[in-house]
Design a protein around this motif. Sequence first.
Motif, PDB file in Angstrom:
ATOM      1  N   MET A  56     -33.018 -77.927 -40.978  1.00 52.90           N
ATOM      2  CA  MET A  56     -34.294 -77.985 -41.120  1.00 52.90           C
ATOM      3  C   MET A  56     -34.759 -79.580 -41.740  1.00 52.90           C
ATOM      4  SD  MET A  56     -35.835 -75.738 -45.218  1.00 52.90           S
ATOM      5  CE  MET A  56     -36.159 -74.315 -44.670  1.00 52.90           C
ATOM      6  N   ASN A  73     -38.440 -80.534 -44.094  1.00 53.82           N
ATOM      7  CA  ASN A  73     -39.120 -80.432 -44.985  1.00 53.82           C
ATOM      8  C   ASN A  73     -40.193 -79.020 -45.143  1.00 53.82           C
ATOM      9  OD1 ASN A  73     -38.696 -82.902 -45.952  1.00 53.82           O
ATOM     10  ND2 ASN A  73     -40.092 -83.583 -43.857  1.00 53.82           N
ATOM     11  N   TRP A  74     -39.035 -78.348 -45.261  1.00 56.15           N
ATOM     12  CA  TRP A  74     -38.658 -77.377 -45.097  1.00 56.15           C
ATOM     13  C   TRP A  74     -39.655 -76.015 -43.467  1.00 56.15           C
ATOM     14  CZ3 TRP A  74     -42.244 -79.389 -48.130  1.00 56.15           C
ATOM     15  CH2 TRP A  74     -41.584 -79.950 -48.986  1.00 56.15           C
ATOM     16  N   SER A 125     -29.080 -75.654 -39.713  1.00 54.27           N
ATOM     17  CA  SER A 125     -28.716 -75.821 -41.000  1.00 54.27           C
ATOM     18  C   SER A 125     -30.016 -76.860 -41.632  1.00 54.27           C
ATOM     19  CB  SER A 125     -27.721 -76.733 -40.614  1.00 54.27           C
ATOM     20  OG  SER A 125     -28.148 -78.403 -39.847  1.00 54.27           O
ATOM     21  N   SER A 181     -30.677 -82.399 -33.624  1.00 51.17           N
ATOM     22  CA  SER A 181     -30.638 -82.852 -34.107  1.00 51.17           C
ATOM     23  C   SER A 181     -30.188 -84.006 -34.306  1.00 51.17           C
ATOM     24  CB  SER A 181     -28.907 -81.991 -35.666  1.00 51.17           C
ATOM     25  OG  SER A 181     -28.628 -83.479 -36.173  1.00 51.17           O
ATOM     26  N   THR A 185     -26.380 -77.708 -46.904  1.00 50.50           N
ATOM     27  CA  THR A 185     -25.627 -78.736 -46.782  1.00 50.50           C
ATOM     28  C   THR A 185     -25.177 -79.739 -47.297  1.00 50.50           C
ATOM     29  OG1 THR A 185     -26.916 -79.489 -45.035  1.00 50.50           O
ATOM     30  CG2 THR A 185     -25.754 -77.489 -44.127  1.00 50.50           C
ATOM     31  N   TYR A 225     -32.226 -71.024 -49.859  1.00 55.45           N
ATOM     32  CA  TYR A 225     -33.677 -70.750 -49.357  1.00 55.45           C
ATOM     33  C   TYR A 225     -32.916 -68.647 -49.594  1.00 55.45           C
ATOM     34  CZ  TYR A 225     -35.202 -75.244 -48.070  1.00 55.45           C
ATOM     35  OH  TYR A 225     -35.542 -76.566 -48.716  1.00 55.45           O
ATOM     36  N   SER A 277     -23.578 -83.914 -37.614  1.00 48.70           N
ATOM     37  CA  SER A 277     -24.881 -83.170 -37.154  1.00 48.70           C
ATOM     38  C   SER A 277     -24.265 -81.984 -37.636  1.00 48.70           C
ATOM     39  CB  SER A 277     -25.340 -83.007 -36.376  1.00 48.70           C
ATOM     40  OG  SER A 277     -26.321 -81.375 -35.740  1.00 48.70           O
ATOM     41  N   VAL A 278     -24.556 -80.957 -38.762  1.00 52.58           N
ATOM     42  CA  VAL A 278     -24.167 -79.532 -38.975  1.00 52.58           C
ATOM     43  C   VAL A 278     -24.332 -78.590 -37.886  1.00 52.58           C
ATOM     44  CG1 VAL A 278     -23.753 -77.803 -40.348  1.00 52.58           C
ATOM     45  CG2 VAL A 278     -23.779 -79.680 -41.666  1.00 52.58           C
ATOM     46  N   SER A 279     -25.669 -78.714 -37.731  1.00 48.81           N
ATOM     47  CA  SER A 279     -26.172 -77.517 -36.360  1.00 48.81           C
ATOM     48  C   SER A 279     -25.167 -77.894 -35.242  1.00 48.81           C
ATOM     49  CB  SER A 279     -27.675 -77.868 -36.716  1.00 48.81           C
ATOM     50  OG  SER A 279     -27.664 -79.063 -36.563  1.00 48.81           O
ATOM     51  N   GLY A 300     -30.397 -76.930 -48.257  1.00 50.76           N
ATOM     52  CA  GLY A 300     -30.547 -76.448 -49.887  1.00 50.76           C
ATOM     53  C   GLY A 300     -30.794 -74.809 -49.056  1.00 50.76           C
TER      54      GLY A 300
HETATM   55  C1  LIG Z   1     -36.170 -86.227 -43.011  1.00 45.19           C
HETATM   56  C2  LIG Z   1     -35.526 -84.743 -43.644  1.00 45.19           C
HETATM   57  C3  LIG Z   1     -35.807 -83.932 -44.200  1.00 45.19           C
HETATM   58  C4  LIG Z   1     -34.943 -82.606 -44.639  1.00 45.19           C
HETATM   59  N1  LIG Z   1     -35.547 -80.993 -45.431  1.00 45.19           N
HETATM   60  C5  LIG Z   1     -35.027 -80.436 -46.263  1.00 45.19           C
HETATM   61  C6  LIG Z   1     -36.517 -79.148 -46.020  1.00 45.19           C
HETATM   62  O1  LIG Z   1     -37.530 -79.391 -46.223  1.00 45.19           O
HETATM   63  N2  LIG Z   1     -35.153 -78.435 -46.484  1.00 45.19           N
HETATM   64  C7  LIG Z   1     -33.684 -78.379 -47.062  1.00 45.19           C
HETATM   65  O2  LIG Z   1     -32.999 -77.752 -47.110  1.00 45.19           O
HETATM   66  N3  LIG Z   1     -33.191 -79.831 -46.036  1.00 45.19           N
HETATM   67  C8  LIG Z   1     -33.632 -80.541 -46.055  1.00 45.19           C
HETATM   68  N4  LIG Z   1     -32.827 -81.813 -45.119  1.00 45.19           N
HETATM   69  C9  LIG Z   1     -31.664 -81.481 -45.048  1.00 45.19           C
HETATM   70  C10 LIG Z   1     -31.135 -81.224 -43.902  1.00 45.19           C
HETATM   71  O3  LIG Z   1     -31.649 -80.102 -43.746  1.00 45.19           O
HETATM   72  C11 LIG Z   1     -29.251 -80.404 -43.577  1.00 45.19           C
HETATM   73  O4  LIG Z   1     -29.132 -81.429 -43.792  1.00 45.19           O
HETATM   74  C12 LIG Z   1     -28.669 -80.068 -42.278  1.00 45.19           C
HETATM   75  O5  LIG Z   1     -28.109 -79.302 -42.272  1.00 45.19           O
HETATM   76  C13 LIG Z   1     -29.273 -81.026 -41.115  1.00 45.19           C
HETATM   77  O6  LIG Z   1     -28.384 -80.642 -39.946  1.00 45.19           O
HETATM   78  P1  LIG Z   1     -27.460 -81.411 -38.558  1.00 45.19           P
HETATM   79  O7  LIG Z   1     -27.036 -82.365 -39.801  1.00 45.19           O
HETATM   80  O8  LIG Z   1     -27.509 -80.722 -37.773  1.00 45.19           O
HETATM   81  O9  LIG Z   1     -28.919 -82.830 -38.594  1.00 45.19           O
HETATM   82  C14 LIG Z   1     -33.492 -82.432 -44.359  1.00 45.19           C
HETATM   83  C15 LIG Z   1     -33.130 -84.017 -43.727  1.00 45.19           C
HETATM   84  C16 LIG Z   1     -34.120 -85.052 -43.542  1.00 45.19           C
HETATM   85  C17 LIG Z   1     -32.844 -85.907 -42.402  1.00 45.19           C
END
Ligand SMILES: Cc1cc2nc3c(=O)[nH]c(=O)nc-3n(C[C@H](O)[C@H](O)[C@H](O)COP(=O)(O)O)c2cc1C
Length: 209
Positions: A96, A98-99, A136, A10, A177, A141, A16-18, A139
């Motif tokens: 995650m 874009n899935w 993390s 991340s 998240t 799934y 960052s949550v992760s 949404g």
């Molecule tokens: C470029 C981008 C794409 C993302 N695509 C998805 C997604 O497809 N599905 C989802 O559930 N969250 C998506 N998210 C949200 C992140 O998965 C989510 O905020 C996650 O907790 C981020 O982790 P982090 O805080 O450790 O970076 C996306 C975020 C970003 C920045």
Amino acid sequence: MSSLLHIEVSPGGEHSVSRSISAEFLTAWSAKHADGKVISRDLAANPIPHLDGEAIFAGYTPEDQRSSTMVAKHTFRHELIAEITGVDEILISTPMWNWAIPSVLKAYIDQIILPGTLDGSGADGLKGKKVTFVVSQGGSYAEGAPRHGWDYETGYLKQFATALGATDVEVILAELTLAGIVPAMESLIPQKEASIAAAKSAAKARAAA
Ligand SMILES: Cc1cc2nc3c(=O)[nH]c(=O)nc-3n(C[C@H](O)[C@H](O)[C@H](O)COP(=O)(O)O)c2cc1C
């Protein structure tokens, strides 16, 4: 002495949550392994290159016919492989996107899977290693969610580790998240908080197990 390769993905830094979940894992792991060695690789701060033609074809080119850049790129892949196969445990923490997994992590995986050295056709490079993924997702799934079936991340990560011989593989998941960030998800904030708290507990327990 136990050793752990810790890979962060991340770019979210202190938000960052992760990373906040993997930090719990690391604290518990270090408490259990007082003299343990942690190797950290931050793919957000220091992304590694995607495979290019020279990196790919170096493996199929006789050593004495490789160019100097082919040699450097091939050597780099072997260094990454030596790093991951040389530790007892692996912790990969990722959002995650874009899935699926972010491309920096895919680039890493593409670099280390090298036919004949570390590959998915019966190789046992990760055999005996404890592999933990912290994931993390903004949404959810889960079964019953509108986008159930759209998660191309967690199954892929498990496939990656098991194909390389790991049998002790766990995915620790925090979901929803984006609740509190995306206005339409306001009502899901309690579920988000519960999910992150559960993931932190699972990370601590996994590290201490
Ligand atoms: C470029 C981008 C794409 C993302 N695509 C998805 C997604 O497809 N599905 C989802 O559930 N969250 C998506 N998210 C949200 C992140 O998965 C989510 O905020 C996650 O907790 C981020 O982790 P982090 O805080 O450790 O970076 C996306 C975020 C970003 C920045």
